[in-house]
Design a protein around this motif. Sequence first.
Motif, short mmCIF file in Angstrom:
data_model
loop_
_atom_site.label_atom_id
_atom_site.label_comp_id
_atom_site.label_asym_id
_atom_site.label_seq_id
_atom_site.Cartn_x
_atom_site.Cartn_y
_atom_site.Cartn_z
N GLU A 59 0.90 -1.11 0.09
CA GLU A 59 -0.05 -0.09 -0.06
C GLU A 59 0.85 1.28 -0.02
OE1 GLU A 59 -3.70 -0.99 0.17
OE2 GLU A 59 -2.14 -1.94 -0.93
N THR A 60 0.23 2.33 -0.23
CA THR A 60 1.10 3.80 -0.11
C THR A 60 1.43 4.29 1.08
OG1 THR A 60 -1.13 4.37 -1.85
CG2 THR A 60 0.54 6.17 -0.77
N SER A 61 2.78 4.34 1.05
CA SER A 61 3.70 4.83 2.21
C SER A 61 3.02 6.01 2.76
CB SER A 61 5.01 4.94 1.78
OG SER A 61 5.77 5.26 2.90
N GLY A 62 2.95 5.80 4.09
CA GLY A 62 2.18 6.91 5.14
C GLY A 62 0.78 6.88 5.11
N LEU A 63 0.09 6.08 4.21
CA LEU A 63 -1.39 5.97 4.31
C LEU A 63 -1.60 4.74 4.52
CD1 LEU A 63 -2.19 8.24 1.10
CD2 LEU A 63 -2.45 8.79 3.55
N GLY A 64 -2.07 3.75 3.23
CA GLY A 64 -2.40 2.50 3.62
C GLY A 64 -1.35 1.47 4.30
N ALA A 65 -0.19 1.83 3.85
CA ALA A 65 0.86 1.09 4.46
C ALA A 65 1.08 0.96 6.17
CB ALA A 65 2.43 1.62 3.97
N ARG A 66 0.42 1.86 6.75
CA ARG A 66 0.28 1.94 8.06
C ARG A 66 -0.41 0.67 8.70
NH1 ARG A 66 -2.10 7.69 9.52
NH2 ARG A 66 -3.07 7.41 7.51
N ILE A 67 -0.96 0.00 7.78
CA ILE A 67 -1.87 -1.22 8.39
C ILE A 67 -0.87 -2.38 8.67
CG2 ILE A 67 -2.00 -2.45 6.06
CD1 ILE A 67 -4.71 -3.32 6.96
N ALA A 68 0.60 -2.08 8.14
CA ALA A 68 1.64 -3.29 8.48
C ALA A 68 2.13 -2.83 10.02
CB ALA A 68 2.56 -3.18 7.38
N ASN B 145 -0.61 -2.63 15.93
CA ASN B 145 -1.39 -1.82 15.24
C ASN B 145 -3.01 -1.46 15.85
OD1 ASN B 145 -3.40 -1.27 12.93
ND2 ASN B 145 -1.51 -1.27 11.90
N GLY B 146 -2.95 -0.24 16.12
CA GLY B 146 -4.19 0.42 16.65
C GLY B 146 -5.51 0.20 15.88
#
Length: 203
Positions: free
Chosen positions: A124-133, A137-138
Amino acid sequence: MNRATSGVILVLIAGLGMAATYFAQHVSAPGIAAQQRLIDSRNLLDMLSPDSYDNQPLELPLTLTDHTLANSTLLAGYRATKAGQPSAVLLRSQTTGYAGTLELLIAIDVNGMLLGVKTLKQSETSGLGARIAEWPNGWLQVFSGLSLADTGNNGWALKKDQGQFDQITGATITSRAAINAIHDALRYFDEHRQALIGVNSHE
């Protein structure tokens, strides 16, 4: 002692040293490999409480049927046990996010309650969807403790889709894909519970 004799002795000593090193590595390699497997397993299963199982779930994969689901595909399944009794099932799920494949490991207890969700792969897009990794993970932790019984089918959606869950900021497609995959896994568990936890039909 002449020069030739000294050379032979040095060669013998070097040979013995190499043999001893090889022997030590050969003897210790299985133990090191086993220890590394335990570390890898612990990292992968860190959403399970260490005292909730005493087997090595990843070494005994389950046979899954009907693994192509409504919004995702199940790649593998594993059973965690404690003293020979099932304690959890882990389903490895693959779906499509915003930029590509999204792979999750979803842990469900024997009563159908979510114990945790962890991202294994994402593009996913760094800083956006990639935060799911991120781990812990809150956003994914919000799903722990939920089940089909206390969250109706319509609730398994984003609030913007008339569901009950917030999205990862700026990552609607990633969030929607993850929710759908988690919902798929819970429904699969509900439909295949006996096979997944090893309960015979007459019990």
